[in-house]
Every structure is written in C-alpha cells, then in structure tokens.
Scaffold this motif. Structure first.
Motif, PDB file in Angstrom:
ATOM      1  N   ALA A 115      -2.506  11.870  -7.073  1.00 14.86           N
ATOM      2  CA  ALA A 115      -0.948  10.621  -7.707  1.00 14.86           C
ATOM      3  C   ALA A 115      -1.085   9.212  -7.595  1.00 14.86           C
ATOM      4  O   ALA A 115      -0.550   8.483  -8.524  1.00 14.86           O
ATOM      5  N   GLY A 116      -2.200   8.252  -6.830  1.00 17.21           N
ATOM      6  CA  GLY A 116      -2.286   7.309  -7.216  1.00 17.21           C
ATOM      7  C   GLY A 116      -2.048   6.916  -5.590  1.00 17.21           C
ATOM      8  O   GLY A 116      -1.650   5.420  -5.714  1.00 17.21           O
ATOM      9  N   PHE A 117      -1.911   7.451  -5.342  1.00 20.95           N
ATOM     10  CA  PHE A 117      -2.245   6.814  -3.761  1.00 20.95           C
ATOM     11  C   PHE A 117      -2.806   6.076  -3.294  1.00 20.95           C
ATOM     12  O   PHE A 117      -4.358   6.287  -3.212  1.00 20.95           O
ATOM     13  N   SER A 118      -2.533   4.880  -2.505  1.00 17.47           N
ATOM     14  CA  SER A 118      -4.092   3.772  -2.001  1.00 17.47           C
ATOM     15  C   SER A 118      -5.150   4.224  -0.688  1.00 17.47           C
ATOM     16  O   SER A 118      -5.808   2.753  -0.509  1.00 17.47           O
ATOM     17  N   SER A 119      -4.047   5.330  -0.136  1.00 23.23           N
ATOM     18  CA  SER A 119      -4.672   5.014   1.020  1.00 23.23           C
ATOM     19  C   SER A 119      -3.984   6.619   1.750  1.00 23.23           C
ATOM     20  O   SER A 119      -3.498   6.645   1.236  1.00 23.23           O
ATOM     21  N   VAL A 120      -5.004   7.450   2.394  1.00 24.82           N
ATOM     22  CA  VAL A 120      -4.239   8.583   3.086  1.00 24.82           C
ATOM     23  C   VAL A 120      -5.146   9.203   4.428  1.00 24.82           C
ATOM     24  O   VAL A 120      -6.059   7.829   4.863  1.00 24.82           O
ATOM     25  N   MET A 121      -4.173   9.732   5.243  1.00 24.45           N
ATOM     26  CA  MET A 121      -4.680  10.067   6.364  1.00 24.45           C
ATOM     27  C   MET A 121      -4.841  11.685   6.720  1.00 24.45           C
ATOM     28  O   MET A 121      -3.939  12.539   6.116  1.00 24.45           O
ATOM     29  N   PHE A 122      -5.703  11.992   7.287  1.00 25.17           N
ATOM     30  CA  PHE A 122      -6.411  13.601   7.669  1.00 25.17           C
ATOM     31  C   PHE A 122      -6.251  13.404   8.665  1.00 25.17           C
ATOM     32  O   PHE A 122      -6.226  12.926   9.087  1.00 25.17           O
ATOM     33  N   ASP A 123      -5.104  14.592   9.326  1.00 20.88           N
ATOM     34  CA  ASP A 123      -4.615  14.912  11.013  1.00 20.88           C
ATOM     35  C   ASP A 123      -5.508  15.800  10.958  1.00 20.88           C
ATOM     36  O   ASP A 123      -4.051  16.839  10.976  1.00 20.88           O
ATOM     37  N   GLY A 124      -6.787  15.716  11.621  1.00 25.03           N
ATOM     38  CA  GLY A 124      -7.241  16.702  11.977  1.00 25.03           C
ATOM     39  C   GLY A 124      -6.738  17.312  13.863  1.00 25.03           C
ATOM     40  O   GLY A 124      -8.481  17.589  14.574  1.00 25.03           O
ATOM     41  N   SER A 125      -6.165  16.764  14.380  1.00 21.11           N
ATOM     42  CA  SER A 125      -5.787  16.202  15.383  1.00 21.11           C
ATOM     43  C   SER A 125      -6.142  17.920  16.181  1.00 21.11           C
ATOM     44  O   SER A 125      -6.547  17.660  17.468  1.00 21.11           O
ATOM     45  N   LYS A 126      -5.856  18.910  15.873  1.00 21.97           N
ATOM     46  CA  LYS A 126      -4.952  19.778  16.460  1.00 21.97           C
ATOM     47  C   LYS A 126      -6.565  20.628  16.125  1.00 21.97           C
ATOM     48  O   LYS A 126      -6.634  21.550  16.842  1.00 21.97           O
ATOM     49  N   ALA A 145       1.205  -1.204   0.120  1.00 17.51           N
ATOM     50  CA  ALA A 145       0.083  -0.416  -0.038  1.00 17.51           C
ATOM     51  C   ALA A 145       1.312   1.525  -0.269  1.00 17.51           C
ATOM     52  O   ALA A 145       2.243   1.385   0.026  1.00 17.51           O
ATOM     53  N   LEU A 146       0.565   2.327  -0.225  1.00 19.07           N
ATOM     54  CA  LEU A 146       1.126   3.915  -0.492  1.00 19.07           C
ATOM     55  C   LEU A 146       0.292   5.121   0.115  1.00 19.07           C
ATOM     56  O   LEU A 146      -1.264   4.953  -0.049  1.00 19.07           O
ATOM     57  N   HIS A 147       0.722   5.274   1.031  1.00 21.71           N
ATOM     58  CA  HIS A 147      -0.342   6.120   2.393  1.00 21.71           C
ATOM     59  C   HIS A 147       0.563   7.164   2.609  1.00 21.71           C
ATOM     60  O   HIS A 147       1.535   7.557   3.149  1.00 21.71           O
ATOM     61  N   LEU A 148      -0.490   8.086   2.683  1.00 17.88           N
ATOM     62  CA  LEU A 148      -0.509   9.434   2.988  1.00 17.88           C
ATOM     63  C   LEU A 148      -0.125   9.463   4.368  1.00 17.88           C
ATOM     64  O   LEU A 148      -1.054   9.249   4.902  1.00 17.88           O
ATOM     65  N   ASP A 149       1.246   9.781   5.326  1.00 18.40           N
ATOM     66  CA  ASP A 149       1.196  10.219   6.108  1.00 18.40           C
ATOM     67  C   ASP A 149       0.754  11.705   6.887  1.00 18.40           C
ATOM     68  O   ASP A 149       1.441  12.563   6.395  1.00 18.40           O
ATOM     69  N   HIS A 150      -0.098  12.009   7.721  1.00 12.65           N
ATOM     70  CA  HIS A 150      -0.025  12.536   8.032  1.00 12.65           C
ATOM     71  C   HIS A 150      -0.819  14.146   7.681  1.00 12.65           C
ATOM     72  O   HIS A 150       0.032  14.978   7.763  1.00 12.65           O
ATOM     73  N   GLY A 151      -1.387  14.435   6.506  1.00 10.36           N
ATOM     74  CA  GLY A 151      -1.974  15.003   6.007  1.00 10.36           C
ATOM     75  C   GLY A 151      -2.538  16.184   7.156  1.00 10.36           C
ATOM     76  O   GLY A 151      -3.709  15.719   7.596  1.00 10.36           O
ATOM     77  N   THR A 152      -2.698  17.280   6.053  1.00 10.81           N
ATOM     78  CA  THR A 152      -3.065  18.536   7.159  1.00 10.81           C
ATOM     79  C   THR A 152      -4.402  19.271   6.622  1.00 10.81           C
ATOM     80  O   THR A 152      -4.440  20.510   7.210  1.00 10.81           O
ATOM     81  N   SER A 153      -4.140  18.823   5.406  1.00  9.38           N
ATOM     82  CA  SER A 153      -5.465  20.159   4.721  1.00  9.38           C
ATOM     83  C   SER A 153      -6.136  19.180   3.263  1.00  9.38           C
ATOM     84  O   SER A 153      -5.835  17.934   3.662  1.00  9.38           O
ATOM     85  N   PHE A 154      -7.552  18.795   3.505  1.00 10.77           N
ATOM     86  CA  PHE A 154      -8.274  18.580   2.249  1.00 10.77           C
ATOM     87  C   PHE A 154      -7.479  18.829   0.958  1.00 10.77           C
ATOM     88  O   PHE A 154      -7.466  18.084   0.065  1.00 10.77           O
ATOM     89  N   GLU A 155      -6.968  20.124   0.593  1.00 13.52           N
ATOM     90  CA  GLU A 155      -6.631  19.589  -0.785  1.00 13.52           C
ATOM     91  C   GLU A 155      -5.285  18.845  -0.684  1.00 13.52           C
ATOM     92  O   GLU A 155      -5.468  18.379  -1.973  1.00 13.52           O
ATOM     93  N   GLN A 156      -4.197  18.890  -0.416  1.00 13.00           N
ATOM     94  CA  GLN A 156      -2.631  17.934  -0.186  1.00 13.00           C
ATOM     95  C   GLN A 156      -3.809  16.100  -0.095  1.00 13.00           C
ATOM     96  O   GLN A 156      -3.096  15.427  -1.130  1.00 13.00           O
ATOM     97  N   VAL A 157      -4.550  16.010   0.286  1.00 14.99           N
ATOM     98  CA  VAL A 157      -4.917  14.702   0.461  1.00 14.99           C
ATOM     99  C   VAL A 157      -4.962  13.858  -1.538  1.00 14.99           C
ATOM    100  O   VAL A 157      -5.202  13.157  -1.486  1.00 14.99           O
ATOM    101  N   ILE A 158      -6.377  15.350  -1.426  1.00 21.79           N
ATOM    102  CA  ILE A 158      -6.746  14.333  -3.030  1.00 21.79           C
ATOM    103  C   ILE A 158      -5.697  14.960  -3.909  1.00 21.79           C
ATOM    104  O   ILE A 158      -5.647  14.272  -4.689  1.00 21.79           O
ATOM    105  N   ARG A 159      -4.807  15.782  -3.808  1.00 21.46           N
ATOM    106  CA  ARG A 159      -3.164  15.569  -4.241  1.00 21.46           C
ATOM    107  C   ARG A 159      -3.083  13.699  -4.434  1.00 21.46           C
ATOM    108  O   ARG A 159      -2.552  13.609  -5.170  1.00 21.46           O
ATOM    109  N   CYS A 160      -2.655  14.215  -3.525  1.00 21.93           N
ATOM    110  CA  CYS A 160      -2.425  12.322  -2.845  1.00 21.93           C
ATOM    111  C   CYS A 160      -3.267  10.946  -3.329  1.00 21.93           C
ATOM    112  O   CYS A 160      -3.113  10.085  -4.405  1.00 21.93           O
TER     113      CYS A 160
END
Length: 286
Positions: A96-107, A78-93
């Motif tokens: 780009a073909g990532f098979s998994s994403v993390m949105f870190d909204g913990s703050k 799997a190719l995963h985005l670790d600690h994406g902090t914006s919706f826009e960055q998640v969409i870019r990934c």
C-alpha cells in the motif's frame, strides 16, 4: 515530499541524540494535527497506523490521507505500521505504500518471533521499507491485543542481542516498564536494563506505551538510547475530551466542523509538546 523510511529518521536522531515522535492516526483530523504540529516545530515525524486504525478507516484511506499530508509538507514524514501481528498484514502495508512496518511477534516463542521477523525483513528491505521488531511484552491493551500485568515481562538484554543479530531489524521495541493505555499509577522504568540493551544491540530503541510516562523519565530514556517514542493515548484524551466539552456546553450543536475543529487543535498542542519533550524540534531535514 514522499514518505521516508523510519530508519532514515532514526539515523539522524542517533547522530544528534534525540528521539522522533511516532503518533497514531485514526482519522483525517488527527492526520492533520500530526502534520500541523510537525510543521510548527520544524520536526521530522512518524505517522503510524495500528491494525485497529486500518480496520476502522481502511488501508487505502489511511495511506491516501498520510500521502497528502506528506506531499504538502516541508518536514520529513514516515508512514509506519504499528503492531502488525501477521506476515500477511505487513505485506499488505508494504504494497500500500507504507515506508516502515513493525512486526510484533512478542507473544510468540523467541525462535518463531525471529523466523517471522526475518521473513518480514527479507521482503521489506529490498524495497526500501524499514522494519521494527519487538521483544518482551508491554502490558495493557493495543487494539484488543491484551497483555496482563502478570503475563507481561521485561526484555532480556541477551535475547535482544540475539534477536537483532538473527533478524537484522532497523529498530527494536523493548519492554522496560511502560504500558499501553492509561496508567493506574506512575510507571517506573528500568533504566539500567535499557542501558544494557542499548550496549548490546547498538540500534535505535523504541519506547511504546509512552503517553503516561513523566517527562523526566522520557528525557532519561532518550539519553540512554531511545530514538522513537510512540504516543496515542494522550492524543485521544485531548481530542475526545475537547469533543465532550463542546457538546456539554452546547448539546444542540450539529456542525461536525465546530466540534472536530477544536478537537484537532487540542491534538496539535499535545503533539507539539511531545515533540519538544523528545528534543526533536528544529531537527527537520527537508
């Protein structure tokens, strides 16, 4: 073999009671080390890229290197985005073909974290991309996103239940006493909190900041429902430590292959050790 969603790997892990290793990659040698270790252990593996890695190598390079590794591999990757902090960055990934994403909204405030995470799930789920959310702050620094020890707080089990119900995430990163980066002392994990969270959310739990956690504590966390364990610092330590050793022994060495090759092998050994610790060896479903 093409990328698989992290959710597919974690379903298998849930059925058999082990955790899948998620290893951060920043360059070609570390990508190679991750896939070499996974192949040697016959284990499914998650390659993950943080915002810092994407900024350093470029999203196209990260995706292309991981895709080459997966295409030639006999184990699920799997190719995963670790600690994406914006919706826009998640969409870019996702694009780009990532098979998994993390949105870190913990703050963010809870309801804002839920709102953005729900947006991410709504976009990712229809295209087969799995989503990891985070609730609770994990101390330390992750790509310049700092959380002080005083500011850090543990995940509240009831909030975790509510968050998962509202967002529909596939997995949840929780704060139970781990930290990003190097530890100043031995971390003490709140296992009772972990068990309570697991009872309430009933989805795979993710443990961040795991490099300095003692092996027995990792095994106990896996027994209590952790199904994805993130490792970065230990890989960096082995890789850079080997580079320093080689250059200390021969300051005139100018062949990058003779410096980075042994560093890659050191990273392979660390990753293989972690895969065995997580109970993931021999679990590949190729």
């Amino acid at each position: 073999m093409s990328f698989v969603p992290v959710s597919a790997l974690l379903r298998e892990a849930e059925r058999e009671g082990y955790a899948v290793g998620a290893f951060n990659c920043n360059n070609m040698e570390i990508v190679q080390a991750i896939i070499t270790a996974a192949e040697a252990e016959k284990a499914p593996v998650i390659m993950q890229a943080s915002q810092g890695a994407i900024k350093y190598a470029g999203i196209e390079y990260i995706t292309a290197m991981a895709r080459v590794a997966a295409a030639s591999s006999q184990v699920p990757v799997a190719l995963h985005l670790d600690h994406g902090t914006s919706f826009e960055q998640v969409i870019r990934c996702v694009r780009a073909g990532f098979s998994s994403v993390m949105f870190d909204g913990s703050k963010l405030p809870l309801e804002q974290n839920i709102a953005v995470t729900r947006q991410v799930t709504a976009v990712a789920r229809p295209v087969g991309v799995s989503v990891e959310g985070e609730l609770g702050k994990i101390s330390g620094t992750e790509d310049h996103i700092a959380v002080s020890e005083a500011e850090a707080y543990f995940t509240d089990p009831e909030e975790a239940r509510y968050f998962v119900e509202q967002t529909g995430v596939d997995s949840l990163a929780v704060a139970i006493g781990t930290a990003h980066g190097r530890y100043k002392g031995e971390p003490k994990l709140d296992f009772e909190r972990l068990s309570r969270i697991r009872e309430l959310v009933r989805i795979p739990i993710v443990l961040h900041g795991s490099s300095g956690v003692p092996g027995e504590a990792i095994r106990e966390a896996v027994r209590r429902g952790v199904r994805k364990v993130n490792i970065d610092t230990n890989i960096r330590e082995a890789f850079v430590g080997t580079v320093r050793q080689i250059l200390a022994e021969d300051a005139d060495e100018i062949d990058p292959r003779k410096v980075l090759g042994p560093a890659r092998e050191a990273a392979v050994e660390v990753i293989r050790e972690k895969i065995r610790l997580f109970g993931c060896s021999g679990k590949a479903r190729g």
